[in-house]
Design a protein around this motif. Structure first.
Motif, PDB file in Angstrom:
ATOM      1  N   ASN A   1      46.135  48.971 -26.952  1.00 22.97           N
ATOM      2  CA  ASN A   1      45.405  49.967 -27.737  1.00 22.97           C
ATOM      3  C   ASN A   1      46.370  50.880 -28.489  1.00 22.97           C
ATOM      4  N   LEU A   2      47.476  51.263 -27.821  1.00 25.78           N
ATOM      5  CA  LEU A   2      48.489  52.091 -28.482  1.00 25.78           C
ATOM      6  C   LEU A   2      49.106  51.360 -29.668  1.00 25.78           C
ATOM      7  N   VAL A   3      49.482  50.106 -29.451  1.00 21.68           N
ATOM      8  CA  VAL A   3      50.105  49.309 -30.519  1.00 21.68           C
ATOM      9  C   VAL A   3      49.124  49.135 -31.682  1.00 21.68           C
ATOM     10  N   SER A   4      47.847  48.896 -31.352  1.00 22.58           N
ATOM     11  CA  SER A   4      46.838  48.721 -32.395  1.00 22.58           C
ATOM     12  C   SER A   4      46.667  49.996 -33.209  1.00 22.58           C
ATOM     13  N   CYS A   5      46.807  51.145 -32.550  1.00 23.47           N
ATOM     14  CA  CYS A   5      46.610  52.422 -33.227  1.00 23.47           C
ATOM     15  C   CYS A   5      47.838  52.846 -34.023  1.00 23.47           C
ATOM     16  N   TYR A   6      49.027  52.672 -33.426  1.00 18.90           N
ATOM     17  CA  TYR A   6      50.261  53.174 -34.054  1.00 18.90           C
ATOM     18  C   TYR A   6      50.937  52.143 -34.956  1.00 18.90           C
ATOM     19  N   GLY A   7      50.552  50.870 -34.840  1.00 17.65           N
ATOM     20  CA  GLY A   7      51.086  49.847 -35.743  1.00 17.65           C
ATOM     21  C   GLY A   7      52.595  49.709 -35.669  1.00 17.65           C
ATOM     22  N   GLN A   8      53.238  49.792 -36.823  1.00 13.23           N
ATOM     23  CA  GLN A   8      54.680  49.551 -36.926  1.00 13.23           C
ATOM     24  C   GLN A   8      55.526  50.638 -36.273  1.00 13.23           C
ATOM     25  N   GLU A   9      54.912  51.718 -35.815  1.00 12.54           N
ATOM     26  CA  GLU A   9      55.689  52.759 -35.135  1.00 12.54           C
ATOM     27  C   GLU A   9      56.145  52.310 -33.751  1.00 12.54           C
ATOM     28  N   ILE A  10      55.519  51.257 -33.226  1.00 12.92           N
ATOM     29  CA  ILE A  10      55.885  50.754 -31.898  1.00 12.92           C
ATOM     30  C   ILE A  10      56.438  49.341 -32.018  1.00 12.92           C
ATOM     31  N   HIS A  11      57.721  49.187 -31.728  1.00  9.42           N
ATOM     32  CA  HIS A  11      58.373  47.871 -31.710  1.00  9.42           C
ATOM     33  C   HIS A  11      58.769  47.482 -30.283  1.00  9.42           C
ATOM     34  N   TRP A  12      59.291  48.432 -29.566  1.00  4.55           N
ATOM     35  CA  TRP A  12      59.771  48.201 -28.207  1.00  4.55           C
ATOM     36  C   TRP A  12      59.070  49.154 -27.241  1.00  4.55           C
ATOM     37  N   SER A  13      59.220  48.879 -25.966  1.00  3.08           N
ATOM     38  CA  SER A  13      58.601  49.757 -24.967  1.00  3.08           C
ATOM     39  C   SER A  13      59.165  51.169 -25.062  1.00  3.08           C
ATOM     40  N   SER A  14      60.423  51.285 -25.479  1.00  2.00           N
ATOM     41  CA  SER A  14      61.042  52.612 -25.606  1.00  2.00           C
ATOM     42  C   SER A  14      60.316  53.458 -26.653  1.00  2.00           C
ATOM     43  N   ASP A  15      59.626  52.784 -27.599  1.00  2.00           N
ATOM     44  CA  ASP A  15      58.924  53.527 -28.648  1.00  2.00           C
ATOM     45  C   ASP A  15      57.730  54.284 -28.081  1.00  2.00           C
ATOM     46  N   TYR A  16      56.905  53.614 -27.276  1.00  2.00           N
ATOM     47  CA  TYR A  16      55.758  54.352 -26.739  1.00  2.00           C
ATOM     48  C   TYR A  16      56.154  55.277 -25.590  1.00  2.00           C
ATOM     49  N   MET A  17      57.241  54.924 -24.857  1.00  2.00           N
ATOM     50  CA  MET A  17      57.734  55.854 -23.837  1.00  2.00           C
ATOM     51  C   MET A  17      58.270  57.131 -24.496  1.00  2.00           C
ATOM     52  N   LYS A  18      58.875  56.976 -25.670  1.00  2.00           N
ATOM     53  CA  LYS A  18      59.380  58.134 -26.414  1.00  2.00           C
ATOM     54  C   LYS A  18      58.227  59.002 -26.910  1.00  2.00           C
ATOM     55  N   LEU A  19      57.112  58.350 -27.293  1.00  2.00           N
ATOM     56  CA  LEU A  19      55.932  59.095 -27.717  1.00  2.00           C
ATOM     57  C   LEU A  19      55.407  59.972 -26.573  1.00  2.00           C
ATOM     58  N   PHE A  20      55.433  59.409 -25.354  1.00  2.00           N
ATOM     59  CA  PHE A  20      55.011  60.208 -24.198  1.00  2.00           C
ATOM     60  C   PHE A  20      55.862  61.460 -24.069  1.00  2.00           C
ATOM     61  N   GLU A  21      57.186  61.292 -24.190  1.00  2.00           N
ATOM     62  CA  GLU A  21      58.101  62.426 -24.029  1.00  2.00           C
ATOM     63  C   GLU A  21      57.890  63.469 -25.130  1.00  2.00           C
ATOM     64  N   GLN A  22      57.744  62.966 -26.374  1.00  2.00           N
ATOM     65  CA  GLN A  22      57.581  63.894 -27.497  1.00  2.00           C
ATOM     66  C   GLN A  22      56.310  64.716 -27.385  1.00  2.00           C
ATOM     67  N   ASN A  23      55.310  64.196 -26.682  1.00  2.00           N
ATOM     68  CA  ASN A  23      54.057  64.910 -26.499  1.00  2.00           C
ATOM     69  C   ASN A  23      53.946  65.525 -25.097  1.00  2.00           C
ATOM     70  N   PHE A  24      55.116  65.683 -24.445  1.00  2.60           N
ATOM     71  CA  PHE A  24      55.246  66.420 -23.175  1.00  2.60           C
ATOM     72  C   PHE A  24      54.565  65.758 -21.991  1.00  2.60           C
ATOM     73  N   TYR A  25      54.458  64.400 -22.064  1.00  6.86           N
ATOM     74  CA  TYR A  25      54.019  63.680 -20.878  1.00  6.86           C
ATOM     75  C   TYR A  25      55.278  63.183 -20.170  1.00  6.86           C
ATOM     76  N   LEU A  26      55.930  64.111 -19.511  1.00  2.45           N
ATOM     77  CA  LEU A  26      57.242  63.815 -18.918  1.00  2.45           C
ATOM     78  C   LEU A  26      57.119  63.128 -17.564  1.00  2.45           C
ATOM     79  N   GLU A  27      56.049  63.378 -16.860  1.00  6.76           N
ATOM     80  CA  GLU A  27      55.841  62.789 -15.541  1.00  6.76           C
ATOM     81  C   GLU A  27      54.570  61.959 -15.542  1.00  6.76           C
ATOM     82  N   ILE A  28      54.745  60.655 -15.451  1.00  8.39           N
ATOM     83  CA  ILE A  28      53.599  59.748 -15.344  1.00  8.39           C
ATOM     84  C   ILE A  28      53.711  59.075 -13.987  1.00  8.39           C
ATOM     85  N   ASN A  29      52.922  59.560 -13.045  1.00  2.08           N
ATOM     86  CA  ASN A  29      53.070  59.123 -11.663  1.00  2.08           C
ATOM     87  C   ASN A  29      52.035  58.095 -11.244  1.00  2.08           C
TER      88      ASN A  29
END
Length: 382
Positions: free
Chosen positions: A265-293
């Motif tokens: 769903n994230l890839v479908s929404c963000y398109g070319q902004e996500i190439h690698w797993s580090s891309d969506y993990m970085k999105l979490f950090e940039q939006n202050f989701y630092l702890e995903i337990n």
């Protein structure tokens, strides 16, 4: 733990991407010669169409050359007319030769032969019946002849002899001119070009140009389809191999059902902004989701990111729409302002015309102050 599952999924996600990028690289390498072939085909097609377009210019130039042809005038020096005729016909012949190289036709050969005969006939025209300043003699005789007629009508007998001489001279010059033109026409009889010759030829060439252009387009489409088929065959083959290599990885990724659906769903929404797993993990950090337990944290983060993306896209679309409406409104306001100024200028001009036709023009305080052609003090001059 969920963090470990997410980490394992990320490894699978990146591995799948590596395989996709590797096959993409292979596809680009294999299709590079075919792309070059397509580029060459496009270039050749463009060159052919440009060449045909240039021939249309040559057709226009051919008509223009004929339009510039000079007819022999009453007292035009023979050598000037002769030089013009030879040069003009030579230019026409050059154009026909150029066109005939690409589009050889029987009409073209006939015109070439006619041009050659015309040039030969023009060269044989002798400098006959040349009288220096003959036009001056003619107009002088014409004027004196007119004076003679006036004198004769008014009863002045002494003008009869002199006027008759000059009047006779004018007649002689007219006869001279007629003989001169007939002599030239006789030399060019049936060998000179006509407007019908040129029009029929240019019409024929235009038809051939149209036919050639259609053939070129059909040839381009046919060869283009063949090249496209080659590209599709390579793409289908590599896609099949890629799918085969990804079967195991995709199956393993699907085993992380919740994570896999959320990431898709994230890839479908963000398109070319996500190439690698580090891309969506970085999105979490940039939006202050630092702890995903756990799953809840992960799903909340994915849902919030998708909603944020949609809001951002909607706001961007709204800004673009508002900017478009602002520009349209500004353009409409400028158009109305221009129309209003134009109407006011027309009214002022009409008011000025009204003042000019009024008897109070020079003593009226309203002069040059009227904004419309309406005045209670108006009195027509006429």
């Amino acid at each position: 733990m969920f963090k470990d599952e997410l980490q394992e999924y990320n490894k699978l996600f990146d591995k799948a991407k590596e395989i996709e990028y590797e096959y993409g690289k292979i596809y680009r390498e294999k299709t590079k010669p075919i792309d070059q072939k397509m580029d060459q085909l496009t270039k050749e097609s463009d060159e052919t169409l440009n060449k045909l377009s240039n021939f249309k210019t040559e057709i226009t130039a051919l008509n223009s050359l004929f339009d510039k042809r000079k007819n022999v005038k009453f007292f035009m020096p023979i050598n000037i007319y002769k030089e013009n005729l030879i040069n003009n016909t030579g230019d026409i012949l050059n154009k026909i030769n150029l066109i005939n190289e690409q589009f050889p036709t029987e009409q073209g050969e006939t015109l070439k032969e006619k041009c050659t005969k015309c040039i030969t006939a023009a060269e044989s025209i002798k400098k006959r019946f040349e009288i220096k300043h003959a036009d001056i003699f003619f107009w002088l005789s014409f004027v004196l002849g007119a004076i003679f007629i006036l004198c004769a009508i008014s009863g002045m007998g002494w003008a009869w002899i002199a006027g008759g001489i000059f009047f006779s001279l004018a007649v002689v010059l007219v006869v001279y001119s007629s003989i001169r033109i007939k002599s030239i026409d006789k030399k060019l009889n049936r060998v000179d070009l006509s407007i019908n010759d040129i029009q029929q030829y240019t019409s024929l060439i235009k038809d051939l140009l149209k036919e050639k252009a259609e053939e070129s387009k059909e040839d381009f489409l046919k060869k283009g389809e063949k090249i496209q088929s080659e590209l599709e065959a390579i793409g289908d083959d590599l896609q099949s191999k890629q799918d085969n290599d990804l079967v195991g990885i995709k199956k393993e990724m699907h085993s992380y059902n919740i994570i896999d659906k959320a990431v898709n769903n994230l890839v479908s929404c963000y398109g070319q902004e996500i190439h690698w797993s580090s891309d969506y993990m970085k999105l979490f950090e940039q939006n202050f989701y630092l702890e995903i337990n756990d799953e809840k944290d992960f799903l909340d983060a994915c849902r919030d990111l998708i909603e944020k993306k949609k809001r951002d896209d909607n706001e961007k679309a709204e800004r673009e729409r508002a900017e478009h409406e602002r520009r349209m409104a500004q353009a409409e306001a400028e158009r109305q302002e221009y129309a209003q100024r134009k109407q006011q200028d027309e009214q002022r001009r009409a008011a000025s015309s009204l003042c000019l036709s009024c008897k109070h023009l020079y003593g009226c305080s309203l002069k040059e102050n009227l904004t419309s052609p309406v005045c209670s003090k108006y009195q027509n001059k006429y």
